[in-house]
Enzyme design. Structure first.
Site, PDB file in Angstrom:
ATOM      1  N   SER A 110       0.856  -1.189   0.000  1.00 38.36           N
ATOM      2  CA  SER A 110       0.000   0.000   0.000  1.00 38.36           C
ATOM      3  C   SER A 110       0.891   1.239   0.000  1.00 38.36           C
ATOM      4  O   SER A 110       1.602   1.513   0.979  1.00 38.36           O
ATOM      5  CB  SER A 110      -0.910   0.014   1.229  1.00 38.36           C
ATOM      6  OG  SER A 110      -1.491   1.292   1.334  1.00 38.36           O
ATOM      7  N   HIS A 155      -1.159  -1.246  -4.333  1.00 37.07           N
ATOM      8  CA  HIS A 155      -2.465  -0.872  -3.779  1.00 37.07           C
ATOM      9  C   HIS A 155      -2.467   0.628  -3.500  1.00 37.07           C
ATOM     10  O   HIS A 155      -1.591   1.141  -2.788  1.00 37.07           O
ATOM     11  CB  HIS A 155      -2.696  -1.671  -2.490  1.00 37.07           C
ATOM     12  CG  HIS A 155      -4.035  -1.459  -1.863  1.00 37.07           C
ATOM     13  ND1 HIS A 155      -5.174  -2.128  -2.278  1.00 37.07           N
ATOM     14  CD2 HIS A 155      -4.417  -0.661  -0.835  1.00 37.07           C
ATOM     15  CE1 HIS A 155      -6.205  -1.743  -1.537  1.00 37.07           C
ATOM     16  NE2 HIS A 155      -5.773  -0.846  -0.650  1.00 37.07           N
ATOM     17  N   ASP A 187      -4.574   3.814  -2.053  1.00 36.31           N
ATOM     18  CA  ASP A 187      -5.688   4.166  -1.164  1.00 36.31           C
ATOM     19  C   ASP A 187      -6.146   5.596  -1.392  1.00 36.31           C
ATOM     20  O   ASP A 187      -5.391   6.539  -1.139  1.00 36.31           O
ATOM     21  CB  ASP A 187      -5.241   4.007   0.293  1.00 36.31           C
ATOM     22  CG  ASP A 187      -5.130   2.558   0.686  1.00 36.31           C
ATOM     23  OD1 ASP A 187      -6.133   1.833   0.524  1.00 36.31           O
ATOM     24  OD2 ASP A 187      -4.051   2.146   1.147  1.00 36.31           O
ATOM     25  N   MET A 205      -8.766   8.512  -0.337  1.00 39.42           N
ATOM     26  CA  MET A 205      -9.641   8.894   0.790  1.00 39.42           C
ATOM     27  C   MET A 205     -10.156  10.310   0.603  1.00 39.42           C
ATOM     28  O   MET A 205      -9.395  11.196   0.196  1.00 39.42           O
ATOM     29  CB  MET A 205      -8.855   8.822   2.093  1.00 39.42           C
ATOM     30  CG  MET A 205      -8.200   7.478   2.331  1.00 39.42           C
ATOM     31  SD  MET A 205      -7.236   7.499   3.842  1.00 39.42           S
ATOM     32  CE  MET A 205      -6.599   5.825   3.856  1.00 39.42           C
ATOM     33  N   HIS A 240      -8.224   1.585  -4.462  1.00 33.04           N
ATOM     34  CA  HIS A 240      -9.228   1.384  -3.409  1.00 33.04           C
ATOM     35  C   HIS A 240      -9.875   2.726  -3.092  1.00 33.04           C
ATOM     36  O   HIS A 240      -9.262   3.583  -2.447  1.00 33.04           O
ATOM     37  CB  HIS A 240      -8.500   0.797  -2.183  1.00 33.04           C
ATOM     38  CG  HIS A 240      -9.364   0.579  -0.992  1.00 33.04           C
ATOM     39  ND1 HIS A 240      -8.848   0.288   0.253  1.00 33.04           N
ATOM     40  CD2 HIS A 240     -10.726   0.596  -0.833  1.00 33.04           C
ATOM     41  CE1 HIS A 240      -9.832   0.146   1.115  1.00 33.04           C
ATOM     42  NE2 HIS A 240     -10.980   0.332   0.494  1.00 33.04           N
ATOM     43  N   MET A 286     -12.081   4.942  -1.080  1.00 34.05           N
ATOM     44  CA  MET A 286     -12.799   5.147   0.189  1.00 34.05           C
ATOM     45  C   MET A 286     -13.476   6.505   0.078  1.00 34.05           C
ATOM     46  O   MET A 286     -13.053   7.497   0.688  1.00 34.05           O
ATOM     47  CB  MET A 286     -11.807   5.072   1.357  1.00 34.05           C
ATOM     48  CG  MET A 286     -11.353   3.644   1.623  1.00 34.05           C
ATOM     49  SD  MET A 286      -9.847   3.558   2.614  1.00 34.05           S
ATOM     50  CE  MET A 286      -8.638   3.655   1.319  1.00 34.05           C
ATOM     51  N   MET A 302     -11.905  -5.498   4.570  1.00 33.13           N
ATOM     52  CA  MET A 302     -11.149  -4.581   5.435  1.00 33.13           C
ATOM     53  C   MET A 302     -10.943  -5.229   6.802  1.00 33.13           C
ATOM     54  O   MET A 302     -11.905  -5.655   7.444  1.00 33.13           O
ATOM     55  CB  MET A 302     -11.894  -3.262   5.631  1.00 33.13           C
ATOM     56  CG  MET A 302     -11.918  -2.335   4.420  1.00 33.13           C
ATOM     57  SD  MET A 302     -10.303  -1.943   3.722  1.00 33.13           S
ATOM     58  CE  MET A 302      -9.442  -1.249   5.133  1.00 33.13           C
ATOM     59  N   ASP A 357      -7.039  -6.249   3.713  1.00 29.10           N
ATOM     60  CA  ASP A 357      -6.412  -4.923   3.796  1.00 29.10           C
ATOM     61  C   ASP A 357      -6.513  -4.377   5.212  1.00 29.10           C
ATOM     62  O   ASP A 357      -7.611  -4.103   5.703  1.00 29.10           O
ATOM     63  CB  ASP A 357      -7.148  -4.000   2.803  1.00 29.10           C
ATOM     64  CG  ASP A 357      -6.534  -2.610   2.697  1.00 29.10           C
ATOM     65  OD1 ASP A 357      -5.474  -2.379   3.290  1.00 29.10           O
ATOM     66  OD2 ASP A 357      -7.147  -1.775   2.001  1.00 29.10           O
TER      67      ASP A 357
HETATM   68  C1  DX5 Z   1      -6.628   1.751   5.314  1.00 27.19           C
HETATM   69  C2  DX5 Z   1      -6.124   1.428   3.921  1.00 27.19           C
HETATM   70  C3  DX5 Z   1      -5.056   0.400   3.901  1.00 27.19           C
HETATM   71  C4  DX5 Z   1      -3.800   0.775   4.628  1.00 27.19           C
HETATM   72  C5  DX5 Z   1      -3.081  -0.478   5.005  1.00 27.19           C
HETATM   73  O1  DX5 Z   1      -7.674   2.642   5.223  1.00 27.19           O
HETATM   74  O2  DX5 Z   1      -7.195   0.956   3.109  1.00 27.19           O
HETATM   75  O3  DX5 Z   1      -4.755  -0.016   2.576  1.00 27.19           O
HETATM   76  O4  DX5 Z   1      -2.953   1.602   3.870  1.00 27.19           O
HETATM   77  O5  DX5 Z   1      -2.018  -0.138   5.796  1.00 27.19           O
HETATM   78  P1  DX5 Z   1      -1.447  -1.080   6.944  1.00 27.19           P
HETATM   79  O6  DX5 Z   1      -0.895  -2.305   6.262  1.00 27.19           O
HETATM   80  O7  DX5 Z   1      -0.402  -0.236   7.566  1.00 27.19           O
HETATM   81  O8  DX5 Z   1      -2.576  -1.432   7.864  1.00 27.19           O
HETATM   82 ZN    ZN Z   2      -6.725  -0.008   1.046  1.00 27.08          ZN
END
Ligand code: DX5
Ligand code: ZN
Length: 221
Positions: A9, A34, A36, A38, A67, A69, A138, A176
């Site tokens: 990630s 990956h 993320d 947000m 991903h 969010m 998740m 994840d």
């Molecule tokens: C959380 C993200 C994850 C996060 C994972 O909201 O969707 O992808 O970056 O990070 P670790 O492995 O540090 O939990």
């Molecule tokens: Zn993620």
């Protein structure tokens, strides 16, 4: 036997040397990246947008697993597809009937993923899995990297794996949140195909050893 994949990630990467981090992922032969995204609304944090995804796409040929969010993910399917996403995942919590959006992604030639938060019942996603390439389970509450793995998601993975196998679906299962060398084996045994690893990957003293450890895990059948 199916071999597990690792998807670092990028949220946990050092953004002051992003190009080097991506190049190292390439040379370590990780499977996917990956990314993320947000929005500060669906989750209480803001990360990055299509511009950074496009920068990463120019730096590597890796499969980009995006991903979302976001409260209104469908507004951003197109910009992320244009930026170079190979797979776009959105959350069931924002679209309790996600079928229409799966169809939009398919029409765009994009692989699709459906995600659920730790508090959401796995039964909510099972009826839709046949329409998705990926189920993203998740194992932390989304929003931040570096949180602890929530153990109660293990039975959810097992339920999803039974459903996928029983109905002979090709849907992959990705996990994840809070994944590290101490729980990687357990989640693969429960039925996971792809492990997202953020802080434990970029903070690892030996990233190569972690990558090889995950890639050597196999699940039945
Ligand atoms: C959380 C993200 C994850 C996060 C994972 O909201 O969707 O992808 O970056 O990070 P670790 O492995 O540090 O939990
Ligand atoms: Zn993620």
């Amino acid at each position: 036997m199916t071999k597990a994949k690792i998807a670092p990630s990028i949220l946990a990467a050092d953004f002051s040397k992003l190009a080097d981090e991506i190049k190292e992922c390439d040379s370590l032969k990780v499977d996917w990246l990956h990314l993320d995204i947000m929005d500060g609304h669906f989750v209480p944090n803001i990360s990055f947008g299509p511009g950074i995804v496009n920068t990463i796409d120019k730096l590597t040929d890796k499969f980009l697993d995006v991903h979302l969010m976001l409260s209104e993910p469908e507004k951003y399917f197109e910009p992320f597809a244009k930026a170079g996403a190979d797979l776009i995942t959105f959350h069931i919590e924002v679209h309790p009937d996600p079928l229409a959006h799966a169809k939009v992604l398919k029409k765009m030639g994009m692989k699709s993923g459906l995600s659920l938060n730790p508090a959401t019942d796995i039964e909510k996603v099972l009826p839709y899995l046949e329409h998705f390439d990926l189920l993203l389970v998740m194992s932390v509450n989304p929003g931040f990297g570096g949180q602890s793995f929530i153990e109660s998601v293990i039975p959810k993975i097992e339920t999803a794996r039974r459903h996928i196998d029983k109905h002979k679906l090709s849907t992959m299962i990705e996990i994840d949140g809070g994944i590290a060398e101490n729980n990687a084996q357990r989640v693969v045994a429960a039925g996971v195909d792809i492990l997202v690893i953020g802080s434990s990957f970029f903070g690892a003293s030996d990233r190569q050893a972690l990558t090889r450890q995950v890639q050597s895990l196999k699940r039945q059948p």
